[in-house]
Write a protein that holds these residues in place. Structure first.
Motif, PDB file in Angstrom:
ATOM      1  N   SER A  33      -2.699   0.758  -8.072  1.00 50.51           N
ATOM      2  CA  SER A  33      -2.827  -0.487  -7.321  1.00 50.51           C
ATOM      3  C   SER A  33      -1.952  -1.590  -7.899  1.00 50.51           C
ATOM      4  O   SER A  33      -1.369  -1.442  -8.972  1.00 50.51           O
ATOM      5  N   SER A  34      -1.905  -2.695  -7.163  1.00 46.82           N
ATOM      6  CA  SER A  34      -1.204  -3.881  -7.646  1.00 46.82           C
ATOM      7  C   SER A  34      -2.074  -4.543  -8.707  1.00 46.82           C
ATOM      8  O   SER A  34      -3.277  -4.299  -8.753  1.00 46.82           O
ATOM      9  N   PRO A  35      -1.496  -5.387  -9.542  1.00 37.36           N
ATOM     10  CA  PRO A  35      -2.295  -6.044 -10.568  1.00 37.36           C
ATOM     11  C   PRO A  35      -3.253  -7.096 -10.004  1.00 37.36           C
ATOM     12  O   PRO A  35      -4.180  -7.501 -10.687  1.00 37.36           O
TER      13      PRO A  35
ATOM     14  N   ILE B 140       0.847  -1.195   0.000  1.00 41.21           N
ATOM     15  CA  ILE B 140       0.000   0.000   0.000  1.00 41.21           C
ATOM     16  C   ILE B 140       0.884   1.247   0.000  1.00 41.21           C
ATOM     17  O   ILE B 140       0.594   2.235  -0.679  1.00 41.21           O
ATOM     18  N   LYS B 141       1.991   1.173   0.726  1.00 44.60           N
ATOM     19  CA  LYS B 141       2.930   2.298   0.787  1.00 44.60           C
ATOM     20  C   LYS B 141       3.513   2.597  -0.604  1.00 44.60           C
ATOM     21  O   LYS B 141       3.660   3.759  -0.984  1.00 44.60           O
ATOM     22  N   ASP B 142       3.837   1.544  -1.370  1.00 40.83           N
ATOM     23  CA  ASP B 142       4.333   1.716  -2.741  1.00 40.83           C
ATOM     24  C   ASP B 142       3.280   2.428  -3.593  1.00 40.83           C
ATOM     25  O   ASP B 142       3.593   3.366  -4.331  1.00 40.83           O
ATOM     26  N   CYS B 143       2.044   1.963  -3.502  1.00 40.00           N
ATOM     27  CA  CYS B 143       0.953   2.554  -4.293  1.00 40.00           C
ATOM     28  C   CYS B 143       0.748   4.015  -3.926  1.00 40.00           C
ATOM     29  O   CYS B 143       0.561   4.865  -4.803  1.00 40.00           O
ATOM     30  N   GLN B 144       0.804   4.312  -2.646  1.00 43.13           N
ATOM     31  CA  GLN B 144       0.626   5.686  -2.175  1.00 43.13           C
ATOM     32  C   GLN B 144       1.751   6.591  -2.688  1.00 43.13           C
ATOM     33  O   GLN B 144       1.501   7.705  -3.154  1.00 43.13           O
ATOM     34  N   LYS B 145       2.974   6.098  -2.620  1.00 42.32           N
ATOM     35  CA  LYS B 145       4.138   6.862  -3.076  1.00 42.32           C
ATOM     36  C   LYS B 145       4.026   7.180  -4.568  1.00 42.32           C
ATOM     37  O   LYS B 145       4.211   8.327  -4.991  1.00 42.32           O
ATOM     38  N   ILE B 146       3.705   6.173  -5.365  1.00 42.73           N
ATOM     39  CA  ILE B 146       3.567   6.364  -6.813  1.00 42.73           C
ATOM     40  C   ILE B 146       2.384   7.277  -7.120  1.00 42.73           C
ATOM     41  O   ILE B 146       2.469   8.164  -7.969  1.00 42.73           O
ATOM     42  N   SER B 147       1.282   7.079  -6.416  1.00 39.60           N
ATOM     43  CA  SER B 147       0.092   7.917  -6.612  1.00 39.60           C
ATOM     44  C   SER B 147       0.415   9.390  -6.364  1.00 39.60           C
ATOM     45  O   SER B 147       0.034  10.256  -7.159  1.00 39.60           O
ATOM     46  N   ASN B 148       1.123   9.670  -5.271  1.00 43.17           N
ATOM     47  CA  ASN B 148       1.475  11.058  -4.952  1.00 43.17           C
ATOM     48  C   ASN B 148       2.354  11.679  -6.040  1.00 43.17           C
ATOM     49  O   ASN B 148       2.127  12.820  -6.450  1.00 43.17           O
ATOM     50  N   GLN B 149       3.336  10.920  -6.515  1.00 43.97           N
ATOM     51  CA  GLN B 149       4.244  11.440  -7.540  1.00 43.97           C
ATOM     52  C   GLN B 149       3.526  11.666  -8.870  1.00 43.97           C
ATOM     53  O   GLN B 149       3.695  12.710  -9.500  1.00 43.97           O
ATOM     54  N   ILE B 150       2.722  10.694  -9.277  1.00 46.57           N
ATOM     55  CA  ILE B 150       2.015  10.821 -10.552  1.00 46.57           C
ATOM     56  C   ILE B 150       0.979  11.933 -10.476  1.00 46.57           C
ATOM     57  O   ILE B 150       0.841  12.736 -11.405  1.00 46.57           O
TER      58      ILE B 150
END
Length: 153
Positions: free
Chosen positions: A77-79, A48-58
């Motif tokens: 999200s993950s696939p 979830i932390k990975d998704c949040q980090k990528i979401s914020n950057q994008i």
């Protein structure tokens, strides 16, 4: 939707720089709103932390670039278990697994195929083994493809 290609390029750069893989991007209407879904993965799976980090950057970069001409909701999200398969290398990588492919139109009187993924042939056709035999789908004709994994307890 020329801007979708630009969104995909922007997302690919951000995700790759974070040591992850861009799996698939889709921009779809749901009810009265639009959803921009970005699926990411990495060895060992994403958190979830990975998704949040990528979401914020994008999200930040999309606001700066202003690529999408109307409002939307961003989801990263993950696939998941029924992983989206969209790139040639993925069709090769997941050979031997069950898959369901929807077409961008009609191929041999069909709109979809389900079976065992056999890979990609020399003419860039995705090869699926069905109960009726081998079925080939040209890569550009694929609307959406998902692995069909079973959960075993």
């Amino acid at each position: 939707m020329d801007y979708l290609k630009k969104v995909e390029q922007l997302a690919e750069e951000i995700i790759t720089n974070e040591g992850m893989e861009l799996v698939f991007v889709e921009f779809v209407p749901e009810g009265k709103r639009w959803i921009l879904r970005i699926y990411i993965d990495k060895d060992g799976g994403v958190t979830i932390k990975d998704c949040q980090k990528i979401s914020n950057q994008i999200s930040y970069e999309l606001d700066v670039e202003d690529l999408i001409p109307h409002s939307y909701t961003l989801e990263v999200s993950s696939p998941g278990i029924d992983r989206v398969v969209g790139k040639k290398k993925d069709f090769e990588r997941f050979a031997g697994e069950k898959i369901r492919i929807q077409f961008k139109g009609d191929i041999g009187g069909r709109k979809k195929v389900e079976g065992i993924l056999r890979g990609v042939d020399e003419k860039d056709n995705v090869v699926v083994e069905t109960d009726d035999g081998e079925f080939k789908v040209p890569l550009p004709q694929i609307k959406k493809a998902n692995l069909k994994r079973e959960i075993k307890f």
